[in-house]
Scaffold this motif. Structure first.
Motif, short mmCIF file in Angstrom:
data_model
loop_
_atom_site.label_atom_id
_atom_site.label_comp_id
_atom_site.label_asym_id
_atom_site.label_seq_id
_atom_site.Cartn_x
_atom_site.Cartn_y
_atom_site.Cartn_z
N GLY A 171 0.76 -1.21 -0.11
CA GLY A 171 0.10 -0.04 -0.06
C GLY A 171 0.95 1.27 -0.12
N SER A 172 2.19 0.85 0.39
CA SER A 172 3.18 2.32 0.39
C SER A 172 3.69 2.47 -0.82
N LEU A 173 3.73 1.67 -1.69
CA LEU A 173 4.43 1.81 -2.85
C LEU A 173 4.08 3.03 -3.69
N ALA A 174 4.90 4.11 -4.05
CA ALA A 174 4.46 5.19 -4.64
C ALA A 174 4.72 5.15 -6.24
N GLN A 175 3.73 5.92 -6.74
CA GLN A 175 3.94 5.98 -8.32
C GLN A 175 4.52 7.35 -9.01
N PRO A 176 5.43 7.23 -9.74
CA PRO A 176 5.95 8.50 -10.27
C PRO A 176 4.66 9.38 -10.68
N GLY A 177 5.01 10.58 -10.43
CA GLY A 177 3.83 11.47 -11.00
C GLY A 177 2.44 11.52 -10.11
N SER A 178 2.28 10.58 -9.29
CA SER A 178 1.17 10.64 -8.37
C SER A 178 1.34 10.34 -6.86
N GLY A 179 2.37 9.95 -6.72
CA GLY A 179 2.74 9.35 -5.43
C GLY A 179 1.99 8.31 -4.73
N VAL A 180 1.52 8.22 -3.51
CA VAL A 180 0.80 7.06 -2.79
C VAL A 180 -0.52 7.35 -2.70
N GLU A 181 -1.23 6.45 -3.09
CA GLU A 181 -2.63 6.25 -3.12
C GLU A 181 -3.04 5.67 -2.18
N VAL A 182 -3.06 6.10 -0.87
CA VAL A 182 -3.26 5.27 0.36
C VAL A 182 -4.73 4.73 0.16
N ALA A 183 -5.77 5.71 -0.37
CA ALA A 183 -7.19 5.18 -0.63
C ALA A 183 -7.31 3.89 -1.34
N ASN A 184 -6.36 3.68 -2.46
CA ASN A 184 -6.33 2.63 -3.10
C ASN A 184 -6.04 1.21 -2.30
N ALA A 185 -5.42 1.39 -1.29
CA ALA A 185 -4.82 0.21 -0.36
C ALA A 185 -5.87 -0.12 0.51
N ARG A 186 -6.86 0.76 0.78
CA ARG A 186 -7.79 0.63 1.89
C ARG A 186 -8.49 -0.70 1.83
N PRO A 187 -9.08 -1.21 0.87
CA PRO A 187 -9.68 -2.42 0.76
C PRO A 187 -8.90 -3.55 1.49
N GLY A 188 -7.60 -3.36 1.15
CA GLY A 188 -6.75 -4.58 1.60
C GLY A 188 -6.52 -4.27 3.16
N TYR A 189 -6.23 -3.27 3.67
CA TYR A 189 -6.30 -2.83 5.28
C TYR A 189 -7.54 -3.46 5.72
N LEU A 190 -8.85 -2.96 5.26
CA LEU A 190 -9.99 -2.99 5.94
C LEU A 190 -10.46 -4.50 5.74
N GLU A 191 -9.98 -5.42 5.07
CA GLU A 191 -10.26 -6.85 4.99
C GLU A 191 -9.71 -7.52 6.38
N TYR A 192 -8.42 -6.88 7.15
CA TYR A 192 -8.09 -7.33 8.27
C TYR A 192 -8.93 -6.64 9.43
N LEU A 193 -9.33 -5.46 9.19
CA LEU A 193 -9.52 -4.46 10.40
C LEU A 193 -11.02 -4.58 10.49
N THR A 194 -11.99 -4.68 9.32
CA THR A 194 -13.43 -4.77 9.54
C THR A 194 -13.81 -6.06 10.44
N PRO A 195 -13.30 -7.11 10.36
CA PRO A 195 -13.76 -8.47 11.32
C PRO A 195 -13.35 -8.08 12.46
N VAL A 196 -12.50 -7.35 12.72
CA VAL A 196 -12.03 -7.09 14.16
C VAL A 196 -13.20 -6.30 14.86
N VAL A 197 -13.64 -5.30 14.17
CA VAL A 197 -14.55 -4.48 14.62
C VAL A 197 -16.02 -5.30 14.78
N GLN A 198 -16.14 -6.09 13.85
CA GLN A 198 -17.65 -6.91 13.55
C GLN A 198 -17.64 -7.79 14.88
N ARG A 199 -16.38 -8.44 15.27
CA ARG A 199 -16.51 -9.21 16.24
C ARG A 199 -16.70 -8.59 17.62
#
Ligand code: HEM
Length: 400
Positions: A171-199
């Motif tokens: 998620g932290s890999l940066a693209q030349p011209g546009s930098g880091v798109e943290v928003a694009n990486a969110r689905p990956g992060y939320l796969e871990y974090l949302t089940p924690v909240v649901q539980r």
């Protein structure tokens, strides 16, 4: 000289640009992004101290190029309450209230209690890695220890540390011209974090205080956070806790071994000296380059007036190398005086994990030096990928 944080040449090595900016253009206008780059230690120190609503992070503290490409014609309001983005995008009181929900484990007393656990995790890693003779100091050592602590903080099993580390790295890999798109990486992060909240919601309070606090929180309109919204508030801990410390530990150990006299001095009394060297490691090796704020009120600095809706980026990595603040800043000197440090930011958004980061670095460096009498970094195979955000040694193969 043209400076653009997303220019591939800048992303490959920003340091020479920072020197020119500090000397000649301390308030440098980036027309394409309608943003001013601040590069001097003193200016950033003074600006980040201002906490009266002049500088807000309503467009995010790390806006993508697509956000900066929009030129605002006036102040940017706080985002809508729902769907609630990361709380750093709000000004007080929402910012402070949500930050407080996640703050308890990071208070000094609670961090101290984690000390023994970090030491155990570091030694478990070393038990596994040292017999191999060669491994990646950033990923295999610091990366797994830091990710394991993050897993425990957010209620995930530590055997997911490998996956969490890989997800955050990707998620932290940066693209030349546009930098880091943290928003694009969110689905990956939320796969871990949302089940924690649901539980936690299903099981009721009494589990993890961070998640319990987020679920009990009520916004000013009386509404509560959805599972995804609560998970989003954990992103700072998830990302910040995983990606920075390992790069500092690895790079810091590399600096010590390339200055054998300094390494010998540190080794002469690890319990006293590692905590001193750690501060220089944070100054010299911290990978985060800059964070952004959007102005709500006009502000004048060095005869330049910045208008509401325009942004500043505080080049913290430039401040760390400012010769006006530090003597011979491009040299690593393990025990140099560091009366002021901007690597953790300052003011409203000061790093939530600073105490934990310091303890992790001290413990991982100490345990490594305790158990490894001699080590060599394979400099030819080391890699520091170009980045507008986390410009650090992602991979540092070491032979022990
Ligand atoms: C040496 C390692 C670290 C460095 C240099 C560092 C640096 C920073 C900086 C500069 C900021 C401020 C960003 C801004 O001004 O917009 C920040 C914020 C933050 N950091 Fe760290 N960080 C480190 C480790 C950690 C760790 C270990 C954690 C958590 C486990 C963490 C969690 C956070 C969070 C949650 C924020 C957002 C705070 C807020 O806006 O309320 N960081 N960090």
């Amino acid at each position: 000289m043209t400076y653009d944080p997303f220019d591939p040449a800048v992303m490959a090595d920003p340091l020479p640009y920072y020197r020119v900016l500090r000397d000649q253009h301390p308030v440098h206008y980036l027309e394409k992004w309608d943003t001013y780059a601040l590069s001097r230690f003193d200016d950033i120190w003074n600006v980040l101290e201002i906490n009266d609503g002049t500088f807000v992070a309503s467009e995010g503290t790390l806006p993508a190029a697509t956000v900066l490409a929009t030129h605002n014609d006036g102040p940017v309001p706080d985002p809508p309450l729902h769907p609630m983005p990361f709380h750093a995008n709000f000004d007080t009181p929402i910012y402070d209230e949500v930050r407080r929900c996640t703050a308890a484990p990071f208070r000094p007393k609670n961090v101290t209690r984690l000390g023994e656990r970090i030491r155990v995790l570091a030694n478990e890693r070393l038990d596994e890695l040292l017999p191999k003779g060669r491994f990646d100091l950033t990923q295999d050592y610091g990366g797994i220890v830091a990710a394991s602590i993050v897993c425990e903080l957010v209620g995930l099993p530590t055997d997911l540390a490998d996956d969490v580390l890989a997800t955050v790295n990707a998620g932290s890999l940066a693209q030349p011209g546009s930098g880091v798109e943290v928003a694009n990486a969110r689905p990956g992060y939320l796969e871990y974090l949302t089940p924690v909240v649901q539980r936690a919601r299903a099981e009721g309070p009494g589990g993890l205080p961070i998640v319990d606090n987020l679920l009990a929180y009520r916004l000013p309109d009386g509404s509560e956070l959805s599972d995804t919204e609560a998970a989003v508030q954990l992103l700072g801990v998830f990302i910040g806790g995983t990606e920075t410390v390992p790069k500092i530990v690895a790079h810091g150990l590399w600096e010590l071994t390339s200055h054998p006299d300094q390494l010998a001095e540190v080794r002469s009394d690890l319990s006293a000296n590692v905590a001193v060297a750690r501060e220089e490691m944070i100054r010299y090796c911290a990978p985060a380059q800059w964070f952004a704020r959007t102005l709500r009120r006009p502000f004048t600095l060095h005869d330049t007036t910045i208008r509401p809706g325009q942004r500043i980026i505080s080049l913290l990595a430039s401040a760390n190398r400012d010769e006006r603040e530090y003597d011979r800043p491009d040299e690593f000197v393990w025990n140099r005086p560091i009366p002021r440090l901007l690597a953790f930011g300052r003011g409203q958004h000061f790093c939530l994990g600073a105490h934990l980061a310091r303890l992790e670095i001290t413990t991982m460096v100490t345990e490594f030096l305790n158990r490894v009498p001699d080590f060599t970094v394979d400099t030819a195979a080391a890699s520091r990928p170009p980045s507008s955000f986390q410009w650090g040694w992602n991979s540092l193969p070491v032979e022990v």
